[in-house]
Design a protein around this motif. Structure first.
Motif, PDB file in Angstrom:
ATOM      1  N   PRO A  43       0.831  -1.215   0.000  1.00 48.74           N
ATOM      2  CA  PRO A  43       0.000   0.000   0.000  1.00 48.74           C
ATOM      3  C   PRO A  43       0.860   1.258   0.000  1.00 48.74           C
ATOM      4  CG  PRO A  43      -0.698  -1.545   1.712  1.00 48.74           C
ATOM      5  CD  PRO A  43       0.616  -2.037   1.197  1.00 48.74           C
ATOM      6  N   PRO A  44       0.272   2.386  -0.384  1.00 46.58           N
ATOM      7  CA  PRO A  44       1.007   3.655  -0.288  1.00 46.58           C
ATOM      8  C   PRO A  44       1.552   3.846   1.125  1.00 46.58           C
ATOM      9  CG  PRO A  44      -1.044   3.967  -1.471  1.00 46.58           C
ATOM     10  CD  PRO A  44      -1.082   2.578  -0.936  1.00 46.58           C
ATOM     11  N   PRO A  45       2.742   4.408   1.264  1.00 43.17           N
ATOM     12  CA  PRO A  45       3.400   4.452   2.579  1.00 43.17           C
ATOM     13  C   PRO A  45       2.772   5.414   3.575  1.00 43.17           C
ATOM     14  CG  PRO A  45       4.712   5.615   0.935  1.00 43.17           C
ATOM     15  CD  PRO A  45       3.594   4.943   0.190  1.00 43.17           C
ATOM     16  N   PRO A  47      -1.648   2.432 -11.963  1.00 42.60           N
ATOM     17  CA  PRO A  47      -2.023   3.509 -11.026  1.00 42.60           C
ATOM     18  C   PRO A  47      -1.123   4.714 -11.192  1.00 42.60           C
ATOM     19  CG  PRO A  47      -0.738   1.841  -9.901  1.00 42.60           C
ATOM     20  CD  PRO A  47      -0.974   1.326 -11.295  1.00 42.60           C
ATOM     21  N   GLY A  48      -1.400   5.734 -10.418  1.00 40.10           N
ATOM     22  CA  GLY A  48      -0.557   6.923 -10.441  1.00 40.10           C
ATOM     23  C   GLY A  48      -0.709   7.718 -11.717  1.00 40.10           C
ATOM     24  N   ARG A  51      -0.729   6.140  -5.416  1.00 44.25           N
ATOM     25  CA  ARG A  51      -0.678   7.151  -4.364  1.00 44.25           C
ATOM     26  C   ARG A  51      -1.909   7.087  -3.460  1.00 44.25           C
ATOM     27  NH1 ARG A  51       3.792   6.979  -5.165  1.00 44.25           N
ATOM     28  NH2 ARG A  51       5.230   8.503  -6.059  1.00 44.25           N
ATOM     29  N   ARG A  52      -2.970   6.461  -3.941  1.00 42.56           N
ATOM     30  CA  ARG A  52      -4.182   6.274  -3.150  1.00 42.56           C
ATOM     31  C   ARG A  52      -4.387   4.792  -2.889  1.00 42.56           C
ATOM     32  NH1 ARG A  52      -8.461   8.947  -2.666  1.00 42.56           N
ATOM     33  NH2 ARG A  52      -8.356   7.850  -0.679  1.00 42.56           N
ATOM     34  N   TRP A  66      -4.122   1.058  -5.285  1.00 41.94           N
ATOM     35  CA  TRP A  66      -3.354  -0.124  -4.870  1.00 41.94           C
ATOM     36  C   TRP A  66      -4.263  -1.344  -4.740  1.00 41.94           C
ATOM     37  CZ3 TRP A  66      -4.417  -2.492  -0.103  1.00 41.94           C
ATOM     38  CH2 TRP A  66      -3.630  -3.614   0.184  1.00 41.94           C
ATOM     39  N   TYR A  67      -5.425  -1.162  -4.125  1.00 39.99           N
ATOM     40  CA  TYR A  67      -6.326  -2.293  -3.894  1.00 39.99           C
ATOM     41  C   TYR A  67      -6.855  -2.843  -5.212  1.00 39.99           C
ATOM     42  CZ  TYR A  67      -9.709  -5.121  -1.312  1.00 39.99           C
ATOM     43  OH  TYR A  67     -10.415  -6.176  -0.783  1.00 39.99           O
TER      44      TYR A  67
END
Length: 584
Positions: A216-218, A396-397, A405-406, A410-411
């Motif tokens: 996932p985004p950090p 993504p991104g 970034r969200r 990611w999901y």
């Protein structure tokens, strides 16, 4: 996996190549396990699955596939033709025997509708399907630009364009292994040949790449949102029904069971998915785990529907009670004996507005609605993309920095990864039926939905506009009557002045509340966006139905349909995220 054929590999280089490929695959497996352990809270407890996707051409493909199976990878084979025809294209008996042996150990086999008269295009098709279902591309490649269609160089360039990182294993053992990825230069959009995209292959670099791909985004906030999503519960009853009651009151739509029973909306979504899956099964082309995707989608969709109604109802509640509070304060002028009770009622109304705003903000109705709706609509078109075998969702991104970034991005990519490759044989005849099925059961319902939504919100906005103007018109009539009264009968005006104050202040207060509901809803803007999206999707359906069966073309069109739906959704979110629940 992509790589040169056996005739392009020198005999004395094969053993060194085997050793280098083993080192790469061992590093990938070890790093993937490390990344998974470090982020175990975001993944299931099921054993880690490592998938090796390969066209199994004789040469580097087969060498790497054999090593991957030894290391515990699961083999997914993507063939440009049906398997017997593919065997004919392998010149050496050793390559044909190895192909049969590997194919017998593959857990998934996908046969694409390649044609002998278009060999190069068929290999490009297989390469595109391989990239579509891979997080990493291993390329045994001489490093030269494409010298024609279907070669390894073209697949490497395709991977770059789709933001898939590539591990470049040169044919010559004297040249170093490198990592190539567009995200290494996140400031600008780069070309496949740009040296800014290249890093030396090492455990540290590989760890960074896999972390960027699968974790996932950090940011702490995004990770908290994931935990919130993972802890959501299914609701049986929708307690907030103010918005559907507004639709019913304005004659836009009837108040139905699905407006207060969550299971009714879930059943409607389930029936739509079942209809789509049944239609695809009748084609008998490829199979994919659509049931798993359906579960992911229905969960996100049901949550989005619940919080959308809660948020919209919260806004209607605030505006209506705000107008009511003004009326209660003004009513004390005409009912002075009830002043104490009216003051208490006004206090309750104001406190109810403040509590509704506090509770809705604390529960993040707005954010959860926007996030879950975006997630659901990213998952929905994956069923058609997966059925077309070589199509895929956009990374993504951004184009320059294709990293999530969200958490929803990611999901969604994690769901695509978990579905793995489809399997089966896709022939030209079945392809035509499949594209027509997707047009009828995937894209056309979306056109109908956008057209229906546009009509509904236009009708709601128009009726609220008429109601609001009517209130202001009545207030204007009251003011005119008051001015005439001052001339004709001042004593009568003085005697009824409190009533005039109630009407002249109360009616505009209600009209302002109606105007506020219209502004927050942005119904006209929603109608315009929905109509524009419907027009784009209509053009895509027309091409799917009229053009001859062609898998790459069908994949392009369905990918574009997904982009059109996502563009509408992104614009919708950009606007609505400014309209949080508040009393300001």
């Amino acid at each position: 996996m992509t790589g040169h054929r056996r005739d392009a590999l020198a005999a004395d280089a094969v053993e060194a190549l085997k050793s280098r490929l083993r080192d790469v695959l061992v590093a990938i497996a070890a790093t993937a396990n490390d990344v998974r352990r470090a982020n175990c809270e975001f993944f299931s407890d099921a054993p880690l699955r490592l998938l090796f996707v390969s066209p199994l051409a004789d040469g580097a493909d087969q060498i790497a596939a054999a090593i991957a199976l030894e290391l515990g990878f699961e083999l997914h084979a993507i063939l440009p033709f049906e398997r017997d025809r593919y065997l004919e294209d392998m010149a050496e008996a050793a390559g044909r025997a190895e192909f049969d042996a590997l194919l017998s150990r593959a857990s998934c086999v996908l046969e694409l509708p390649g044609h002998t008269s278009h060999l190069l295009e068929s290999y490009v098709m297989a390469g595109r399907a391989t990239v579509a279902h891979s997080d990493l591309l291993i390329a045994v490649w001489d490093g030269l630009p494409p010298r024609g269609r279907g070669g390894t160089g073209e697949i490497v360039r395709l991977a770059h364009d789709r933001a898939t990182p590539t591990i470049h294993v040169p044919i010559s053992a004297s040249q170093p292994i490198t990592l190539r990825w567009s995200a290494f230069e996140p400031a600008v959009i780069t070309s496949a040949e740009d040296t800014a995209n290249v890093r030396g292959f090492s455990n540290e670099e590989l760890n960074d790449v896999l972390n960027a791909l699968v974790t996932p985004p950090p940011g702490a906030q995004e990770r908290n949102f994931i935990h919130k999503f993972q802890s959501e519960c299914r609701r049986k009853v929708k307690a907030r029904i103010e918005y559907p009651l507004l639709l019913a009151a304005t004659g836009v739509s009837r108040f139905r069971r699905q407006h207060w029973r969550a299971d009714a909306a879930f059943e409607q979504s389930h029936a739509e998915w079942r209809s789509y899956c049944d239609a695809c099964e009748r084609v008998q082309a490829v199979s994919a785990p659509l049931t798993s995707l359906q579960n992911w989608y229905e969960w996100a969709d049901s949550l989005a529907t619940h919080f959308a109604q809660s948020y919209r109802s919260g806004h209607v509640f605030n505006f209506v009670l705000g107008a009511l509070a003004v009326l209660l304060a003004l009513t004390t002028l005409v009912l002075p004996d009830a002043k104490k009770y009216l003051a208490v009622a006004e206090l309750i109304a104001v406190l109810a507005i403040l509590f509704n705003t506090w509770f809705g903000t604390r529960q993040q109705w707005h954010r959860r609605w926007l996030d879950y709706r975006q997630l659901a609509e990213r998952l929905r078109p994956m069923r058609s993309l997966k059925m077309l075998a070589l199509a895929a969702p956009d990374p993504p991104g951004t184009s320059a920095n294709p990293v999530a970034r969200r958490w929803i991005d990611w999901y969604a990519i994690a769901v695509w990864r978990a579905m793995a490759c489809p399997s089966g044989r896709l022939t030209q005849d079945k392809l035509k039926i499949l594209t027509e099925t997707i047009a009828e059961h995937e894209i056309t319902p979306q056109i109908d939905y956008h057209r229906s939504t546009a009509r509904q919100v236009e009708r709601l906005d128009h009726r609220l506009e008429i109601f609001g103007y009517s209130l202001f018109a009545l207030a204007l009539v009251g003011c005119i009557a008051l001015l005439i009264g001052f001339v004709v009968d001042p004593a009568w005006v003085k005697h009824n002045s409190n009533w005039f104050t109630l009407l002249s202040a109360g009616l505009p207060a209600i009209g302002t509340a109606v105007f506020g509901i219209r502004v927050q809803g942005d119904y006209v803007g929603s109608a315009v966006r929905s109509e524009q999206t419907a027009q784009v999707l209509e053009q895509i359906v027309d091409r799917l139905e009229r053009e001859p069966a062609n898998l790459p073309r069908a994949g392009d069109l369905v990918e574009q349909a997904a982009r059109a739906m996502h563009a509408d959704l992104d614009e919708w979110r950009l606007l609505n995220q400014q309209h949080d629940l508040s009393v300001g």
